[in-house]
Design a protein around this motif. Structure first.
Motif, PDB file in Angstrom:
ATOM      1  N   UNK A 145       0.835  -1.204   0.000  1.00  0.00           N
ATOM      2  CA  UNK A 145       0.000   0.000   0.000  1.00  0.00           C
ATOM      3  C   UNK A 145       0.868   1.251   0.000  1.00  0.00           C
ATOM      4  N   UNK A 146       1.967   1.236   0.720  1.00  0.00           N
ATOM      5  CA  UNK A 146       2.879   2.378   0.699  1.00  0.00           C
ATOM      6  C   UNK A 146       3.444   2.584  -0.709  1.00  0.00           C
ATOM      7  N   UNK A 147       3.803   1.489  -1.369  1.00  0.00           N
ATOM      8  CA  UNK A 147       4.316   1.589  -2.736  1.00  0.00           C
ATOM      9  C   UNK A 147       3.247   2.124  -3.685  1.00  0.00           C
ATOM     10  N   UNK A 148       2.007   1.651  -3.528  1.00  0.00           N
ATOM     11  CA  UNK A 148       0.910   2.140  -4.370  1.00  0.00           C
ATOM     12  C   UNK A 148       0.681   3.637  -4.140  1.00  0.00           C
ATOM     13  N   UNK A 149       0.773   4.070  -2.881  1.00  0.00           N
ATOM     14  CA  UNK A 149       0.629   5.494  -2.565  1.00  0.00           C
ATOM     15  C   UNK A 149       1.774   6.301  -3.172  1.00  0.00           C
ATOM     16  N   UNK A 150       2.964   5.681  -3.238  1.00  0.00           N
ATOM     17  CA  UNK A 150       4.112   6.345  -3.832  1.00  0.00           C
ATOM     18  C   UNK A 150       4.084   6.369  -5.352  1.00  0.00           C
ATOM     19  N   UNK A 212      -8.041   2.746   2.697  1.00  0.00           N
ATOM     20  CA  UNK A 212      -7.261   1.520   2.510  1.00  0.00           C
ATOM     21  C   UNK A 212      -6.294   1.294   3.668  1.00  0.00           C
ATOM     22  N   UNK A 213      -5.690   2.371   4.159  1.00  0.00           N
ATOM     23  CA  UNK A 213      -4.737   2.231   5.265  1.00  0.00           C
ATOM     24  C   UNK A 213      -5.423   1.746   6.544  1.00  0.00           C
ATOM     25  N   UNK A 214      -6.651   2.162   6.742  1.00  0.00           N
ATOM     26  CA  UNK A 214      -7.389   1.754   7.934  1.00  0.00           C
ATOM     27  C   UNK A 214      -7.916   0.328   7.835  1.00  0.00           C
ATOM     28  N   UNK A 215      -8.161  -0.136   6.632  1.00  0.00           N
ATOM     29  CA  UNK A 215      -8.849  -1.427   6.470  1.00  0.00           C
ATOM     30  C   UNK A 215      -8.021  -2.520   5.801  1.00  0.00           C
ATOM     31  N   UNK A 216      -6.811  -2.214   5.400  1.00  0.00           N
ATOM     32  CA  UNK A 216      -5.995  -3.223   4.718  1.00  0.00           C
ATOM     33  C   UNK A 216      -5.266  -4.100   5.728  1.00  0.00           C
ATOM     34  N   UNK A 217      -4.766  -5.229   5.241  1.00  0.00           N
ATOM     35  CA  UNK A 217      -3.979  -6.120   6.097  1.00  0.00           C
ATOM     36  C   UNK A 217      -2.627  -5.484   6.383  1.00  0.00           C
ATOM     37  N   UNK A 218      -2.028  -5.874   7.500  1.00  0.00           N
ATOM     38  CA  UNK A 218      -0.765  -5.270   7.915  1.00  0.00           C
ATOM     39  C   UNK A 218       0.253  -6.361   8.210  1.00  0.00           C
ATOM     40  N   UNK A 219       1.517  -6.003   8.060  1.00  0.00           N
ATOM     41  CA  UNK A 219       2.594  -6.972   8.254  1.00  0.00           C
ATOM     42  C   UNK A 219       3.812  -6.280   8.836  1.00  0.00           C
ATOM     43  N   UNK A 220       4.723  -7.077   9.381  1.00  0.00           N
ATOM     44  CA  UNK A 220       5.984  -6.548   9.896  1.00  0.00           C
ATOM     45  C   UNK A 220       7.158  -7.001   9.036  1.00  0.00           C
ATOM     46  N   UNK A 221       6.850  -7.540   7.860  1.00  0.00           N
ATOM     47  CA  UNK A 221       7.904  -8.028   6.969  1.00  0.00           C
ATOM     48  C   UNK A 221       8.607  -6.862   6.286  1.00  0.00           C
ATOM     49  N   UNK A 222       9.858  -7.072   5.955  1.00  0.00           N
ATOM     50  CA  UNK A 222      10.618  -6.086   5.193  1.00  0.00           C
ATOM     51  C   UNK A 222      10.878  -6.624   3.794  1.00  0.00           C
ATOM     52  N   UNK A 395      -2.083   3.865 -13.570  1.00  0.00           N
ATOM     53  CA  UNK A 395      -2.173   3.105 -12.330  1.00  0.00           C
ATOM     54  C   UNK A 395      -2.312   1.613 -12.577  1.00  0.00           C
ATOM     55  N   UNK A 396      -2.643   1.231 -13.806  1.00  0.00           N
ATOM     56  CA  UNK A 396      -2.699  -0.185 -14.172  1.00  0.00           C
ATOM     57  C   UNK A 396      -1.617  -0.551 -15.185  1.00  0.00           C
ATOM     58  N   UNK A 397      -0.835   0.421 -15.609  1.00  0.00           N
ATOM     59  CA  UNK A 397       0.192   0.222 -16.636  1.00  0.00           C
ATOM     60  C   UNK A 397       1.538  -0.027 -15.946  1.00  0.00           C
ATOM     61  N   UNK A 398       2.128  -1.224 -16.107  1.00  0.00           N
ATOM     62  CA  UNK A 398       3.349  -1.562 -15.356  1.00  0.00           C
ATOM     63  C   UNK A 398       4.614  -0.881 -15.854  1.00  0.00           C
ATOM     64  N   UNK A 415       1.120  -5.049  -5.434  1.00  0.00           N
ATOM     65  CA  UNK A 415       0.719  -3.642  -5.542  1.00  0.00           C
ATOM     66  C   UNK A 415      -0.556  -3.471  -6.358  1.00  0.00           C
ATOM     67  N   UNK A 416      -0.822  -4.414  -7.278  1.00  0.00           N
ATOM     68  CA  UNK A 416      -1.931  -4.255  -8.223  1.00  0.00           C
ATOM     69  C   UNK A 416      -3.301  -4.086  -7.552  1.00  0.00           C
ATOM     70  N   UNK A 417      -3.672  -4.871  -6.516  1.00  0.00           N
ATOM     71  CA  UNK A 417      -5.003  -4.668  -5.914  1.00  0.00           C
ATOM     72  C   UNK A 417      -5.234  -3.244  -5.429  1.00  0.00           C
ATOM     73  N   UNK A 418      -4.197  -2.596  -4.927  1.00  0.00           N
ATOM     74  CA  UNK A 418      -4.338  -1.232  -4.417  1.00  0.00           C
ATOM     75  C   UNK A 418      -4.385  -0.207  -5.560  1.00  0.00           C
ATOM     76  N   UNK A 419      -3.524  -0.375  -6.554  1.00  0.00           N
ATOM     77  CA  UNK A 419      -3.570   0.568  -7.681  1.00  0.00           C
ATOM     78  C   UNK A 419      -4.878   0.415  -8.455  1.00  0.00           C
TER      79      UNK A 419
END
Length: 438
Positions: A145-150, A212-222, A395-398, A415-419
Motif C-alpha cells: 500500500x505504501x508503494x501504491x501510494x508512492x 485503505x490504510x485503515x482497512x488493509x492487512x498489515x505486516x511486519x515483513x521487510x 495506475x494499471x500500466x506496469x 501492488x496491483x489490488x491497491x492501484x
C-alpha cells in the motif's frame, strides 16, 4: 518448457518496445488494406507505405528530446542528496501506517504535479523510507500500500507542470499547430476545468488512501529493494551554479518583460529551461551535474528508442489519409456531447499500448484536435480530457512502475489490488468531472 537463460519471444512482444512494434505493424496493415475517402477506396503499395513511415520516423525529434529532458532533470533532482535527506526526515514523522500512507500519497502527488519524473522517483524512495521507519519503530506496516501510494503521482501528473500534451500545444511551432494553433496554458493547465478536476482527484486519492490504510492487512515483513545512492553537490568549483544562476536570470527577465499576456510564456521548452537551471544550481559543479545527468539518461532510454516509432506511426496515418478517416469515423459515431467522454476513455485504453504520454499524444493528438475543431469543441479542454485519460490508466500500466518496484522491493502482484482501487475511484471522478464540467 523453456530452458533456463533462454529468452522467450512472447516476453519481448508484451514489453513496451514490443507493443510499439505491434502498433507499427497494425498501422502498416491498415494503410496497405486501404482507406476510403470520398467514396473511393484508396490503396498503397509497400514502397509508398514505407515512404510514409520513413518520412515520419524522425518527425518528432525535438519533441523526443523535450520528453527525455523533462524526465532526466526530474530524476536528477529526485536523487539529489539534500532531497534524499529531506525524505528520510519526513519518513520519521508518521507513527502509524495511516499517517505514513497519507503523507506518502500527498508528497508523491505534489511532486508528480511539479514534474512526473521527479514524482515517480520521490514517491518510490519515500515509500521505501516510510516502510523502514515504521519497522524501526516496531509498527506494523503494509509495503504494498505504501508503494501504491508512492505511485499516485503518475495518476495525476498530466494536469501539472510537466504535462506533455498541454505544454506541447502551448509551444510555438509544435507539430499540431497547423490543426489547432497555439493553445496557451491558461486554457489547459490553469483553466478552471483542470484546476477543479485535478484538485478533486487529489482529494479523492487522499480519501481512498485513508480508507485503505485503515482497512488493509498489515505486516511486519521487510522487502529486499534496489539501493539508490544519493548524489551530492560538488565542492571543487561552482561553474555549474554560475551557469544555472545566469539561466535563472534569463528566465526572470523573460517573465518580467514577456510580450505574451498572462501565462502565455509557459511552454515545454520554458519548463525544461527552468529545470535545467535549477539542476545546475543544485549540483554546483559541472562534474557532479554531469554525473547526475548521466544517471538520469539511463532512465530515459525507452523514450529515446520508442518515440521515433511513434513518429513513424504518425507519418503513416497522416500521409496515407488514415487520420482523416479516423476523424470522419469519430464524427459519425459521436456527437459534440459524447465526444469528450469518448476521447477520455479511448485515451485511457490506448495508454495500455502506448505507455508514454508524449508518444500517445503524438498518435492521438491529431485525431482529437481535428475532430474537436470540426465539432466546434473547446480544444483547450479537449487537450485536458486526453490528459486525464492518459494519466489515470498509468495506475494499471506496469511500464512506469518498474523503477518504483525495484526501489521498494514490492512485486506487481502485491501492488496491483491497491492501484486498481485507486484507478477505479479516479476513473469515476474524472468521468463525472468531464460529464458535468466540460
Amino acid at each position: 518448457m523453456r530452458k533456463p537463460g533462454k529468452e522467450n519471444l512472447l516476453d519481448h512482444l508484451i514489453s513496451p518496445f514490443g507493443l510499439v512494434l505491434i502498433l507499427t505493424f497494425l498501422t502498416f496493415s491498415l494503410v496497405l488494406v486501404g482507406s476510403t475517402g470520398e467514396e473511393v477506396v484508396k490503396t498503397y503499395d509497400f514502397t509508398q507505405a514505407f515512404g510514409f513511415w520513413q518520412n515520419g520516423f524522425f518527425g518528432l525529434m525535438g519533441f523526443t528530446l523535450q520528453m527525455m529532458m523533462i524526465l532526466v532533470f526530474g530524476f536528477s533532482l529526485a536523487v539529489f542528496k539534500p532531497v534524499n535527506l529531506f525524505l528520510r526526515k519526513l519518513a520519521q514523522l508518521p507513527s502509524t501506517l495511516v499517517s505514513a500512507v497519507l503523507l506518502t500519497a500527498a508528497i508523491t502527488m505534489i511532486a508528480g504535479l511539479l514534474n512526473w519524473g521527479f514524482g515517480l522517483i520521490v514517491g518510490a524512495v519515500l515509500a521505501r523510507f516510510m516502510q523502514q521507519a515504521l519497522l524501526e519503530k516496531g509498527q506494523v506496516s503494509n509495503p504494498a500500500l505504501l508503494a501504491a501510494s508512492g505511485y499516485l503521482g503518475m495518476g495525476i501528473w498530466h494536469g501539472g507542470f510537466s504535462g506533455s500534451a498541454p505544454l506541447s500545444v502551448a509551444e510555438s511551432g509544435h507539430f499540431l499547430e497547423a490543426k489547432a494553433g497555439v493553445i496557451p496554458v491558461e486554457f489547459t493547465l490553469f483553466s478552471a476545468f483542470n484546476l477543479v478536476t485535478t484538485f478533486g482527484l487529489f482529494l479523492i486519492f487522499m480519501g481512498t488512501a485513508w480508507y485503505l490504510a485503515r482497512n488493509s492487512s498489515k505486516t511486519s515483513d521487510s522487502n529486499h529493494a534496489l539501493s539508490i545512492d544519493p548524489l551530492e553537490p560538488g565542492k571543487q568549483n561552482g561553474l555549474a551554479r554560475i551557469a544555472g544562476l545566469f539561466m535563472l536570470g534569463v528566465i526572470l527577465v523573460g517573465v518580467v518583460f514577456a510580450e505574451e499576456s498572462g501565462l502565455g510564456f509557459v511552454s515545454l521548452n520554458w519548463v525544461n529551461f527552468l529545470l535545467f537551471s535549477i539542476t545546475l544550481i543544485a549540483y554546483r559543479s559541472s562534474l557532479n551535474f554531469s554525473n547526475a545527468i548521466a544517471n538520469g539518461l539511463k532512465s530515459s532510454a525507452d523514450i529515446f528508442i520508442q518515440f521515433p516509432f511513434y513518429a513513424g506511426i504518425l507519418g503513416l496515418i497522416t500521409e496515407s489519409g488514415l487520420l482523416n478517416e479516423f476523424v470522419k469515423m469519430g464524427n459519425e459515431i459521436t456527437n459534440p456531447e459524447s465526444f469528450p467522454l469518448f476521447s477520455f476513455f479511448s485515451a485511457a485504453l490506448v495508454n495500455f499500448f502506448i505507455p508514454s504520454g508524449g508518444g500517445q499524444w503524438a498518435v492521438q493528438g491529431p485525431i482529437i484536435l481535428e475532430t474537436s475543431a470540426a465539432m466546434g469543441l473547446d480544444t483547450g479542454k479537449m487537450v485536458m480530457v486526453f490528459a486525464f485519460g492518459d494519466q489515470i490508466s498509468n495506475l494499471l500500466q506496469p511500464f512506469w512502475a518498474l523503477p518504483l518496484l525495484s526501489i521498494t522491493g514490492v512485486s506487481v502482484r502485491k501492488i496491483f489490488p491497491y492501484t486498481l482501487v485507486f484507478f477505479l475511484v479516479g476513473l469515476v471522478w474524472l468521468w463525472a468531472s468531464i460529464f458535468f464540467f466540460f
